[in-house]
Design an enzyme around this catalytic site. Structure first.
Site: not given
Ligand code: SAH
Length: 355
Positions: A88, A331
């Site tokens: 995505e 995500c």
């Molecule tokens: N692996 C990386 C990138 C992930 S996505 C990381 O962990 O940082 C980017 C951000 O979205 C990260 O801060 C992740 O914790 C957050 N994220 C993932 N799922 C989420 C959700 N359901 N609601 C809000 N933020 C979320």
């Protein structure tokens, strides 16, 4: 073979093996980085174009579905890779330039409890050429408009768990004869893999580092993020201080507000104390509820109170604006729905013209 992730020197090696002169490598690099098909590589001889077509996919990434928000023009993208895996992306239309959220892995192995990308684990790493391909797809959609200006490595996957290809991608991205996106316009988000963060600080890449903190202490962090077990918070914050010292850039702390878990007033106090004196900025994220996870985001009043409490304790903090709120939010949700239903309506290649 994936040519789109190769440097000029690597292309020169391949071409030398085919008896081609060295100058062809620069020509090929130029076209590949622009996403131009082999048939349109006008300064390459026809037999060479044919040979390229026979051995490497023309487009490592294709748009399978594009959903455009009626609210703010945000586009959620579902890409198909050459081996039929799906990842995505999100294209956000800001006044200061188009920003693309790029994926680095098919799924994710990190297991954060609030994240949909990790529900089925990590199928494989993406190649640098597949990360470049995502930017090319977005640029093709933006044809006639300004191209992608900022990149955030915040799609599916943990970029530092796919270290070599991520660093390779960043070096290609900034190449003046490639997509030419300055690394000051790039943010890399990590769940906090400490050894890789320390290594990354020494790559000489002026990328903004975002760290998914999401908790004021290890006890809470471990309930949300398995990665916190091997990477305790003090070593994580030390690695952040190291990144700041090495690069001169402040670090962004991401903090998703989860009702009943991490956003009561004492949590704000503990977080402020932890971050005191650090050159960082806290980015509060409203949680995108993921049905499978049973976690609920904080309400608006709770979010405001948490932000105010951090501000009053001297923390630099903002609330992330929600983009594309009418689309499949969190995500990994778009890909999951696709995998469950197997539906992908045709991509709309002319989003820029709709405006
Ligand atoms: N692996 C990386 C990138 C992930 S996505 C990381 O962990 O940082 C980017 C951000 O979205 C990260 O801060 C992740 O914790 C957050 N994220 C993932 N799922 C989420 C959700 N359901 N609601 C809000 N933020 C979320």
């Amino acid at each position: 073979m994936l040519l789109h992730g190769m440097t000029r020197d690597e292309l020169a090696d391949v071409l030398a093996g085919w008896g081609q002169p060295a100058f062809r490598a620069g020509q090929l690099f130029h076209w590949l980085q622009r996403g131009v098909g082999y048939a349109q590589m006008s300064n390459l001889p026809a037999p060479l174009r044919q040979r390229l077509a026979d051995c490497a996919p023309q487009q490592p990434v294709q748009v399978a579905q594009a959903l455009r928000s009626g609210l703010d023009g945000t586009v959620k993208l579902l890409y198909r890779l050459a081996d039929e895996h799906m990842v995505e992306g999100v294209l956000m239309r800001y006044k200061h330039g188009n920003t693309l959220c790029v994926s680095t892995q098919v799924g994710c192995a990190m297991g954060c409890t609030f994240c949909a990308s990790t529900l089925e684990g990590c199928a494989r790493n993406l190649h640098a050429g597949e990360m470049i391909g995502q930017v090319q797809c977005a640029n093709a959609m933006l044809a006639g408009d300004s191209p992608v200006h900022n990149v955030v490595l915040m799609g599916s996957g943990e970029p530092l768990d796919n270290y070599e290809q991520t660093v390779r991608f960043l070096r290609l991205l900034r190449d003046p004869d490639g997509l030419c996106i300055g690394l000051r316009n790039v943010s890399l988000s990590t769940c906090g893999l400490v050894p890789q963060m320390r290594r990354f600080a020494r790559e000489g890449l002026p990328v903004t580092l975002s760290v998914s903190l999401h908790a004021p202490n290890d006890t809470i962090r471990r309930t949300l993020m398995p990665v916190a077990r091997a990477n305790p918070m003090e070593t994580l914050l030390d690695a952040c201080r190291d990144y700041i010292a090495q690069t001169g850039r402040r670090v962004i702390m991401e903090y998703a507000l989860i009702h009943g878990v991490n956003c009561a007033p004492p949590h704000a106090d503990e977080l402020a104390a932890r971050l005191r004196g650090m050159q960082c900025h806290v980015n509060l994220i409203p949680l995108n509820a993921v049905a499978e996870r049973g976690l609920r985001g904080a309400g608006a009043a709770e979010v405001r109170a948490f932000q105010q409490r951090l501000l009053s304790r001297g923390v630099s903090v903002t609330l992330r604006r929600e983009m594309g709120g009418d689309l499949q939010g969190a995500c990994g949700q778009l890909r999951r729905r696709y995998m469950q239903q197997g539906d992908a309506s045709p991509a709309d290649p002319s989003l820029a013209k709709e405006e």
